[in-house]
Design a protein around this motif. Structure first.
Motif, PDB file in Angstrom:
ATOM      1  N   ALA A  62      52.550 -33.026 -20.999  1.00  0.00           N
ATOM      2  CA  ALA A  62      51.676 -34.192 -20.949  1.00  0.00           C
ATOM      3  C   ALA A  62      50.457 -34.090 -21.609  1.00  0.00           C
ATOM      4  CB  ALA A  62      51.471 -34.672 -19.560  1.00  0.00           C
ATOM      5  N   LEU A  63      49.641 -32.719 -21.200  1.00  0.00           N
ATOM      6  CA  LEU A  63      48.436 -32.196 -21.796  1.00  0.00           C
ATOM      7  C   LEU A  63      48.424 -32.264 -23.108  1.00  0.00           C
ATOM      8  CD1 LEU A  63      47.227 -29.942 -19.126  1.00  0.00           C
ATOM      9  CD2 LEU A  63      46.238 -32.166 -19.275  1.00  0.00           C
ATOM     10  N   GLY A  64      49.313 -31.581 -23.630  1.00  0.00           N
ATOM     11  CA  GLY A  64      49.698 -31.176 -25.192  1.00  0.00           C
ATOM     12  C   GLY A  64      50.084 -32.374 -25.836  1.00  0.00           C
ATOM     13  N   LYS A  65      50.966 -32.972 -25.703  1.00  0.00           N
ATOM     14  CA  LYS A  65      51.730 -33.881 -26.452  1.00  0.00           C
ATOM     15  C   LYS A  65      51.141 -35.404 -26.353  1.00  0.00           C
ATOM     16  CE  LYS A  65      56.016 -35.712 -27.805  1.00  0.00           C
ATOM     17  NZ  LYS A  65      57.595 -35.920 -27.604  1.00  0.00           N
ATOM     18  N   PRO A 109      48.613 -25.267 -15.542  1.00  0.00           N
ATOM     19  CA  PRO A 109      48.671 -25.848 -16.943  1.00  0.00           C
ATOM     20  C   PRO A 109      47.371 -25.955 -17.659  1.00  0.00           C
ATOM     21  CG  PRO A 109      49.902 -27.245 -15.374  1.00  0.00           C
ATOM     22  CD  PRO A 109      49.138 -26.171 -14.463  1.00  0.00           C
ATOM     23  N   LEU A 110      46.318 -26.084 -17.009  1.00  0.00           N
ATOM     24  CA  LEU A 110      45.124 -26.082 -17.787  1.00  0.00           C
ATOM     25  C   LEU A 110      44.738 -24.816 -18.368  1.00  0.00           C
ATOM     26  CD1 LEU A 110      42.949 -28.636 -15.700  1.00  0.00           C
ATOM     27  CD2 LEU A 110      43.416 -28.957 -18.067  1.00  0.00           C
ATOM     28  N   LEU A 111      44.924 -23.935 -17.442  1.00  0.00           N
ATOM     29  CA  LEU A 111      44.607 -22.343 -18.127  1.00  0.00           C
ATOM     30  C   LEU A 111      45.618 -21.920 -19.148  1.00  0.00           C
ATOM     31  CD1 LEU A 111      43.837 -20.995 -14.518  1.00  0.00           C
ATOM     32  CD2 LEU A 111      42.194 -21.490 -16.315  1.00  0.00           C
ATOM     33  N   TRP A 112      46.906 -22.418 -19.098  1.00  0.00           N
ATOM     34  CA  TRP A 112      47.727 -21.891 -20.084  1.00  0.00           C
ATOM     35  C   TRP A 112      48.011 -23.146 -21.249  1.00  0.00           C
ATOM     36  CZ3 TRP A 112      51.395 -21.245 -15.614  1.00  0.00           C
ATOM     37  CH2 TRP A 112      52.088 -22.447 -15.235  1.00  0.00           C
ATOM     38  N   ALA A 113      47.122 -23.970 -21.239  1.00  0.00           N
ATOM     39  CA  ALA A 113      47.171 -25.048 -22.415  1.00  0.00           C
ATOM     40  C   ALA A 113      47.649 -24.655 -23.643  1.00  0.00           C
ATOM     41  CB  ALA A 113      46.240 -25.921 -22.249  1.00  0.00           C
ATOM     42  N   LEU A 114      46.364 -23.610 -24.177  1.00  0.00           N
ATOM     43  CA  LEU A 114      46.532 -23.066 -25.545  1.00  0.00           C
ATOM     44  C   LEU A 114      47.820 -22.279 -25.894  1.00  0.00           C
ATOM     45  CD1 LEU A 114      45.128 -22.816 -28.359  1.00  0.00           C
ATOM     46  CD2 LEU A 114      44.081 -20.871 -27.241  1.00  0.00           C
ATOM     47  N   PRO A 115      48.245 -21.220 -24.997  1.00  0.00           N
ATOM     48  CA  PRO A 115      49.562 -20.571 -25.285  1.00  0.00           C
ATOM     49  C   PRO A 115      50.683 -21.596 -25.196  1.00  0.00           C
ATOM     50  CG  PRO A 115      48.261 -19.501 -23.398  1.00  0.00           C
ATOM     51  CD  PRO A 115      47.524 -20.600 -23.752  1.00  0.00           C
ATOM     52  N   TYR A 116      50.715 -22.669 -24.478  1.00  0.00           N
ATOM     53  CA  TYR A 116      51.838 -23.487 -24.501  1.00  0.00           C
ATOM     54  C   TYR A 116      51.883 -24.165 -25.616  1.00  0.00           C
ATOM     55  CZ  TYR A 116      55.360 -26.894 -23.328  1.00  0.00           C
ATOM     56  OH  TYR A 116      56.705 -27.691 -23.533  1.00  0.00           O
ATOM     57  N   ALA A 117      50.503 -24.669 -26.102  1.00  0.00           N
ATOM     58  CA  ALA A 117      50.478 -25.544 -27.295  1.00  0.00           C
ATOM     59  C   ALA A 117      51.001 -24.723 -28.617  1.00  0.00           C
ATOM     60  CB  ALA A 117      49.131 -25.869 -27.756  1.00  0.00           C
ATOM     61  N   LEU A 118      50.520 -23.378 -28.777  1.00  0.00           N
ATOM     62  CA  LEU A 118      51.073 -22.406 -29.549  1.00  0.00           C
ATOM     63  C   LEU A 118      52.387 -22.019 -29.784  1.00  0.00           C
ATOM     64  CD1 LEU A 118      47.684 -20.375 -29.990  1.00  0.00           C
ATOM     65  CD2 LEU A 118      48.411 -22.288 -31.551  1.00  0.00           C
ATOM     66  N   TRP A 119      52.978 -21.682 -28.309  1.00  0.00           N
ATOM     67  CA  TRP A 119      54.137 -20.849 -28.389  1.00  0.00           C
ATOM     68  C   TRP A 119      55.416 -21.821 -27.684  1.00  0.00           C
ATOM     69  CZ3 TRP A 119      49.867 -17.504 -28.324  1.00  0.00           C
ATOM     70  CH2 TRP A 119      49.412 -17.246 -29.520  1.00  0.00           C
ATOM     71  N   GLY A 123      54.944 -18.432 -24.817  1.00  0.00           N
ATOM     72  CA  GLY A 123      53.488 -18.534 -24.711  1.00  0.00           C
ATOM     73  C   GLY A 123      53.101 -18.259 -23.404  1.00  0.00           C
ATOM     74  N   VAL A 124      53.242 -19.158 -22.350  1.00  0.00           N
ATOM     75  CA  VAL A 124      53.346 -19.152 -21.146  1.00  0.00           C
ATOM     76  C   VAL A 124      53.698 -17.858 -20.487  1.00  0.00           C
ATOM     77  CG1 VAL A 124      53.309 -20.504 -18.891  1.00  0.00           C
ATOM     78  CG2 VAL A 124      52.997 -21.846 -20.906  1.00  0.00           C
ATOM     79  N   ALA A 125      54.981 -17.580 -20.734  1.00  0.00           N
ATOM     80  CA  ALA A 125      55.645 -16.344 -20.214  1.00  0.00           C
ATOM     81  C   ALA A 125      54.789 -15.073 -20.674  1.00  0.00           C
ATOM     82  CB  ALA A 125      57.038 -16.261 -20.683  1.00  0.00           C
ATOM     83  N   ALA A 126      54.317 -14.963 -22.049  1.00  0.00           N
ATOM     84  CA  ALA A 126      53.415 -13.988 -22.100  1.00  0.00           C
ATOM     85  C   ALA A 126      52.055 -13.803 -21.518  1.00  0.00           C
ATOM     86  CB  ALA A 126      53.298 -14.202 -23.857  1.00  0.00           C
TER      87      ALA A 126
END
Length: 196
Positions: A62-65, A109-119, A123-126
């Motif tokens: 929802a945040l990224g898309k 989700p706000l804290l991992w927004a960038l890793p999720y957007a990239l990978w 990305g969240v798992a990493a």
């Protein structure tokens, strides 16, 4: 440091203390934790997320898309099928004015927004593996700051790596490791002796 002990001739004999430095112990602990947590996370990426994990990932979509906190479009469009290929009950409820409000908060989700957007989910798992390794580092440092000797701090922290819930949460997309890192760091700051 060295301490003296008697020898048969009555002369003091120097005895070496634990010879491995804190830096080397931390490197070994971080390597062990990274290998173990990354292995667990990699195994989990091949499986569907459990419990509330898909709902946190739906928040990331929802945040990224859609650039919104409204999750209804993600649930309606089945945008989560990439990681959860079946229908899922929306975790939302009608708030004031009929606005659909999420049951879970957006903190993680706000804290991992960038890793999720990239990978994506990987990305969240990493990020969660990295956060969990930082928890291990901070546990060791806390023990040392409390005056616990190196061997005992190393053993306790190793047991923490292999026998605590951090091992399980390191491979999942939940907020708990983020909270645990914040708490352990806060404890270190509070217990740190004031200068002077």
């Amino acid at each position: 440091p060295m301490r003296a002990g008697p020898d048969p001739a009555g002369e003091p004999v120097p005895v070496q203390s634990f010879a491995i430095s804190d830096r080397r112990i931390l490197a070994l602990l971080a390597t062990l934790a990274t290998a173990l947590f990354a292995f667990a996370a990699r195994l989990r990426l091949d499986a569907q997320p459990w419990g509330d994990e898909p709902h946190y990932l739906i928040m990331s979509i929802a945040l990224g898309k859609y650039h919104t906190f409204d999750l209804t479009r993600v649930y309606a469009g089945n945008d989560y099928f990439a990681f959860y290929p079946q229908q899922i009950d929306p975790h939302v409820y009608a708030g004031p004015g009929g606005v659909m409000v999420p049951l879970h908060n957006f903190g993680a989700p706000l804290l991992w927004a960038l890793p999720y957007a990239l990978w994506g989910r990987a990305g969240v798992a990493a990020l969660m593996v990295a956060v969990s390794v930082l928890i291990v580092v901070n546990v060791y440092r806390l023990l040392r700051e409390l005056g616990i000797g190196r061997p005992y701090a190393a053993i306790v922290t190793t047991l923490f790596v292999i026998g605590s819930p951090i091992y399980m949460y390191a491979s999942m997309q939940f907020v708990e490791p983020l909270g645990a890192l914040l708490v352990i760091y806060a404890v270190r700051v509070v217990l740190r002796p004031s200068p002077g």
